[in-house]
Design a protein around this motif. Structure first.
Motif, PDB file in Angstrom:
ATOM      1  N   VAL A   1       1.375   5.217  -6.365  1.00 51.70           N
ATOM      2  CA  VAL A   1       0.572   4.873  -7.540  1.00 51.70           C
ATOM      3  C   VAL A   1      -0.635   4.077  -7.074  1.00 51.70           C
ATOM      4  O   VAL A   1      -0.560   3.323  -6.102  1.00 51.70           O
ATOM      5  N   ALA A   2      -1.764   4.310  -7.747  1.00 53.52           N
ATOM      6  CA  ALA A   2      -3.004   3.598  -7.430  1.00 53.52           C
ATOM      7  C   ALA A   2      -3.665   3.164  -8.729  1.00 53.52           C
ATOM      8  O   ALA A   2      -3.619   3.889  -9.733  1.00 53.52           O
ATOM      9  N   LEU A   3      -4.271   1.963  -8.708  1.00 57.98           N
ATOM     10  CA  LEU A   3      -4.953   1.466  -9.904  1.00 57.98           C
ATOM     11  C   LEU A   3      -6.218   0.724  -9.513  1.00 57.98           C
ATOM     12  O   LEU A   3      -6.378   0.269  -8.375  1.00 57.98           O
TER      13      LEU A   3
ATOM     14  N   VAL B   1       2.524  -2.761  -7.292  1.00 57.74           N
ATOM     15  CA  VAL B   1       1.104  -2.418  -7.172  1.00 57.74           C
ATOM     16  C   VAL B   1       0.294  -3.186  -8.216  1.00 57.74           C
ATOM     17  O   VAL B   1      -0.822  -3.637  -7.945  1.00 57.74           O
ATOM     18  N   SER B   2       0.863  -3.371  -9.391  1.00 59.85           N
ATOM     19  CA  SER B   2       0.191  -4.171 -10.418  1.00 59.85           C
ATOM     20  C   SER B   2      -0.002  -5.607  -9.947  1.00 59.85           C
ATOM     21  O   SER B   2      -1.066  -6.200 -10.145  1.00 59.85           O
TER      22      SER B   2
ATOM     23  N   ILE C   1       1.571  -1.348   0.684  1.00 57.89           N
ATOM     24  CA  ILE C   1       0.585  -1.506  -0.389  1.00 57.89           C
ATOM     25  C   ILE C   1      -0.708  -1.994   0.232  1.00 57.89           C
ATOM     26  O   ILE C   1      -0.708  -2.941   1.027  1.00 57.89           O
ATOM     27  N   LEU C   2      -1.796  -1.338  -0.111  1.00 57.76           N
ATOM     28  CA  LEU C   2      -3.114  -1.648   0.453  1.00 57.76           C
ATOM     29  C   LEU C   2      -4.080  -2.013  -0.678  1.00 57.76           C
ATOM     30  O   LEU C   2      -4.097  -1.341  -1.718  1.00 57.76           O
TER      31      LEU C   2
ATOM     32  N   GLN D   1     -11.945  -2.277  -5.094  1.00 64.62           N
ATOM     33  CA  GLN D   1     -12.078  -1.333  -6.197  1.00 64.62           C
ATOM     34  C   GLN D   1     -10.831  -0.481  -6.420  1.00 64.62           C
ATOM     35  O   GLN D   1     -10.771   0.260  -7.405  1.00 64.62           O
ATOM     36  N   LEU D   2      -9.831  -0.565  -5.543  1.00 69.01           N
ATOM     37  CA  LEU D   2      -8.656   0.289  -5.667  1.00 69.01           C
ATOM     38  C   LEU D   2      -7.480  -0.324  -4.909  1.00 69.01           C
ATOM     39  O   LEU D   2      -7.639  -0.753  -3.766  1.00 69.01           O
ATOM     40  N   VAL D   3      -6.324  -0.354  -5.562  1.00 68.73           N
ATOM     41  CA  VAL D   3      -5.086  -0.809  -4.931  1.00 68.73           C
ATOM     42  C   VAL D   3      -4.115   0.362  -4.945  1.00 68.73           C
ATOM     43  O   VAL D   3      -3.892   0.972  -6.001  1.00 68.73           O
ATOM     44  N   ALA D   4      -3.532   0.678  -3.794  1.00 68.59           N
ATOM     45  CA  ALA D   4      -2.642   1.837  -3.685  1.00 68.59           C
ATOM     46  C   ALA D   4      -1.363   1.427  -2.986  1.00 68.59           C
ATOM     47  O   ALA D   4      -1.389   0.673  -2.009  1.00 68.59           O
ATOM     48  N   GLY D   5      -0.240   1.947  -3.482  1.00 70.88           N
ATOM     49  CA  GLY D   5       1.050   1.624  -2.884  1.00 70.88           C
ATOM     50  C   GLY D   5       1.959   2.830  -2.835  1.00 70.88           C
ATOM     51  O   GLY D   5       1.889   3.717  -3.687  1.00 70.88           O
ATOM     52  N   ALA D   6       2.835   2.860  -1.813  1.00 69.99           N
ATOM     53  CA  ALA D   6       3.777   3.969  -1.653  1.00 69.99           C
ATOM     54  C   ALA D   6       5.151   3.426  -1.304  1.00 69.99           C
ATOM     55  O   ALA D   6       5.283   2.388  -0.647  1.00 69.99           O
ATOM     56  N   TRP D   7       6.159   4.147  -1.750  1.00 69.01           N
ATOM     57  CA  TRP D   7       7.557   3.882  -1.388  1.00 69.01           C
ATOM     58  C   TRP D   7       8.157   5.170  -0.836  1.00 69.01           C
ATOM     59  O   TRP D   7       7.857   6.265  -1.342  1.00 69.01           O
TER      60      TRP D   7
END
Length: 786
Positions: A401-403, A544-545, A634-635, A639-645
């Motif tokens: 998810v990315a926000l 991610v939030s 999580i990176l 302007q964008l935060v993205a995380g993976a599991w």
């Protein structure tokens, strides 16, 4: 039935009714019955669907879901149905329907009184028959809750009233079209179009007489006349429908004999809806939109709502591709680790037996009298059973998810590797231990209380008593070095012992409260010391939030799915945005961002730089849980935060590799690939940087201003005269360098100090610095596990 037969049956029914009616047949009673019946009908009218509701059903426009860049993501239909016009339906299907279900359809106004009376006589004489018209059946199909299904007078009257209302709103062709598009045909197929595709692999307009008769014959009882399960019954029913078509002039009588001898030719295939660009996101959005529509008196299936979401279809595609690429690579590693397809029993017999015991096949065998050993032996030697079981258990899963941290808008959402194979959403539904990705909350809480990145703890064995007689002993991959380690290095190299000591100083309650304020608001957090290492399960969306809060200078913004909702005419019905909430002070947040830069610059997340070549200003954190069951990364970019599991649905299954099981090698490549694609496509600006300059507090500002005023007011020293060549030197700095310089005194360079706290006493003695301020922090000899 001839007229004489009808009269005979009517006399027989009256003969049965007269003994019961005779005591009640009084003139006054007969006079009162009609007004009472009319009054009862009038009372029922408000409890039937209104004309407005009927007009809505006639339109039947599902909500359309669009991405932020204008791409259609999904349509929210009430059932698996595709609406086709009457002209697109085979005329033979229409003829079969009218001949079988309502031959006087074009001559009545919703109720066929002759057929109703005939059905009542047959029912009273013991031969139960239905007398509902197509319009009455449509009323039942469209409004099952308002009308009901019970065999009562009240239900029949409601049905009749609704049928009259439908006839007042619909033309006859519209009634036929609506009926044929809403009637169910099993296997989640609604309407003649989906039925034709499901049972015959063609569209409704291509149905011939035999196929039309088969489908229309099912309407008498879908399950009973199911051509897949009960082909003989379906064949008999089809031939009856063909006979009705001949009887009422829709088929030549000469063809009947040949047609009835033809076999059923079913080409059965379950119809599945296309998953769309963001199926897991759409699944979550449907729940939210239903609640919003109920609160605002809208219907998401018929009011033609247009929903503008936050998803960027370009970022969604990049995320899907990045997750699929890494997921496939990890699956090959998992297959090898577990002995190939169907090989989990050879890789771990005890675990395979545990899997078997959890299946319905084992329970059935055990309930049937088999012993545990016999049931295990029987099922473990069933090759097909074991292959399916092992494939399901060892299927690698992943989520992403990315926000946008500036407004909380969710830009990409991938809930699993394959929605059709695993519709379970690992972004918002799965709760897994976050491991070391939870550590920033500990460091953030410490920075909030005044700690500095240069503060140190000794890398030593840690024993923290917990409730009862237990003791928590966190460990790292490398043994204790006995040397001081700064907080900056503690998070960069993900040192568990350093984080545990920091947690003991800050307190679990404070860390849990900060995590909730920053975005972990739905999962329960146990306020225990081990929380520092991510032992409480949370969702990827929450994490991610929370990282979005860090990237947004400490202000939490609730994740946003929708920006606005419009009606079918483009008028805006509602707009949405999330208000920021201060969760962490700006100074503490900037310290946290600065130390998390080191994770990707020289710590556990360096692959972001070395493998994916990302040169933008980013910060992040890796995470790995016990036995490598979960991998996280999580990176953050401004302007964008993205995380993976990455993991498995069953946490007992792992990649069985200390290398691939780590978040830095399982989850990080998904985020790295996505961010690389995003930067190359210029969807985010690679030049934007985090602002990590510390802002002086009120006291520091006051002290600075006071000193400036004192110096300006009481200083008596004369101002030095400007040198004659000052302007020349300023304009030509290179020329100044060539001037002879005076010999300088030798100085020893001190380590950098925090500008805010240089002249201030320590705010947190409890943090227990183990090295003097002038002592440079030592770097760990080797990078430990995350």
């Amino acid at each position: 039935m001839t007229a004489s037969d009808f009269k005979a049956r009517a006399r027989a029914v009256l003969a049965r009714l007269l003994p019961w009616l005779r005591p009640h047949l009084r003139p006054r009673t007969l006079l009162v019955l009609p007004p009472l019946f009319l009054l009862y009908v009038l009372v029922l009218i408000p409890f039937t669907p209104g004309i407005r509701d009927i007009r809505k059903a006639k339109v039947d426009q599902p909500a359309q879901i669009y991405s932020a860049d204008g791409k259609l993501l999904a349509e929210f239909k009430p059932t698996h149905r595709e609406w086709v016009s009457l002209k697109e339906i085979s005329p033979q299907a229409i003829d079969a329907l009218i001949a079988t279900e309502d031959r006087r359809f074009y001559r009545h106004h919703g109720i066929d009184f002759g057929r109703t009376a005939s059905a009542a006589l047959h029912t009273f004489s013991g031969d139960r028959q239905g007398g509902s018209t197509l319009t009455q059946q449509l009323a039942r199909n469209l409004y099952p809750e308002e009308i009901g299904r019970s065999q009562t007078l009240t239900r029949k009257l409601k049905e009749a009233i609704t049928a009259f209302k439908i006839e007042a709103v619909y033309s006859k062709d519209e009634i036929l079209e609506t009926y044929l598009n809403t009637v169910p045909f099993l296997y989640n197929a609604y309407g003649i179009e989906m039925a034709a595709r499901t049972y015959f692999g063609k569209s409704a307009g291509e149905l011939d007489a035999l196929e039309s008769a088969t489908l229309i014959g099912m309407l008498k009882g879908n399950s009973y006349y199911n051509p897949v399960i009960n082909p003989e019954r379906a064949l008999d029913r089809r031939n009856i429908v063909l006979g009705q078509m001949v009887k009422f002039g829709h088929l030549p009588a000469a063809k009947l004999d040949a047609l009835t001898k033809r076999p059923l030719r079913i080409d059965f295939e379950r119809q599945t809806e296309e998953p769309g660009r963001a199926p897991h996101f759409a699944q979550q959005l449907r729940k939210w939109l239903i609640a919003w529509a109920d609160d605002n008196d809208y219907n998401i299936y018929s009011d033609g709502l247009v929903v503008r979401t936050t998803i960027d279809s370009r970022l969604q595609t990049m995320a899907t591709n990045a997750l699929a690429l890494q997921g496939n690579q990890l699956q090959s590693i998992a297959n090898a680790a577990w002995g190939g397809r169907g090989g989990c029993a050879n890789a771990n017999a005890d675990l395979a037996h545990a899997f078997i015991r959890e299946t319905s096949d084992y329970r059935a065998a055990h309930d049937g009298g088999m012993s545990d050993a016999d049931a295990l032996k029987k099922l473990s030697t069933d090759r097909a059973f074991m292959q399916t079981l092992c494939e399901n258990k060892t299927r690698v899963q992943a989520a992403f998810v990315a926000l946008d941290p500036r407004n909380g808008q969710i830009k990409a959402w991938v809930g699993s590797r394959d929605f059709t194979q695993d519709p379970f959403d690992h972004v918002a539904q799965a709760r897994r231990q976050p491991g070391s990705t939870f550590k920033p909350f500990v460091y953030g809480a410490a920075f909030e209380r005044g700690a500095k990145p240069t503060d140190t703890f000794v890398d030593q064995a840690v024993e923290i008593p917990v409730k009862g007689a237990e003791t928590w002993r966190p460990t790292d991959d490398s043994p204790p070095s006995g040397r001081p380690v700064s907080l900056r290095d503690g998070i960069a190299y993900s040192k568990n012992r350093i984080t545990a000591q920091l947690m003991e100083s800050v307190g679990p309650a404070r860390v849990a409260r900060l995590a909730r304020d920053m975005g972990v608001r739905e999962s329960h957090l146990d306020e225990v010391p081990s929380l520092a290492l991510g032992t409480s399960p949370v969702t990827l969306k929450e994490m991610v939030s929370a990282y979005g809060t860090i990237a947004n200078d400490g202000s939490y913004i609730e994740p946003l799915l929708v920006t606005r909702i419009e009606n079918r005419d483009g008028e805006v019905l509602a707009q949405f945005e999330s208000a920021p909430e201060r969760a962490l002070s700006v100074d503490a947040t900037r310290k946290l961002v600065d130390v998390m830069r080191d994770v990707v610059n020289r710590g556990t997340g360096t692959m972001i730089r070395t493998r994916f070549g990302i040169r933008a200003d980013v910060a992040g954190k890796t995470g790995t849980t016990q036995d490598n069951a979960d991998g996280w990364f999580i990176l953050m970019h401004p302007q964008l935060v993205a995380g993976a599991w990455v993991g498995f649905n069953d946490s007992r299954v792992t990649l069985r590799s200390d290398y691939w099981g780590q978040g830095a090698h399982s989850a990080l490549p998904i985020v790295g690939d996505f961010m690389q694609r995003t930067l190359r496509s210029h969807l985010i600006d690679a030049r934007v940087r985090f602002d990590t300059q510390e802002t002086p507090g009120k006291w520091q500002t006051f002290v600075t201003r006071l000193r400036t005023w004192i110096d300006a007011t009481f200083s008596k020293a004369p101002k030095p005269a400007a040198p004659k060549n000052a302007q020349t030197t300023a304009q030509h700095p290179a020329r100044a360098k060539r001037a002879p310089a005076e010999p300088a005194a030798e100085v020893t360079e001190a380590p950098p100090q925090s500008p805010v706290f240089t002249t201030m006493p320590p705010i947190l003695p409890a943090l227990g610095e183990t090295a003097s301020a002038a002592q440079a922090p030592s770097e760990p000899a080797s990078a430990p596990r995350q």
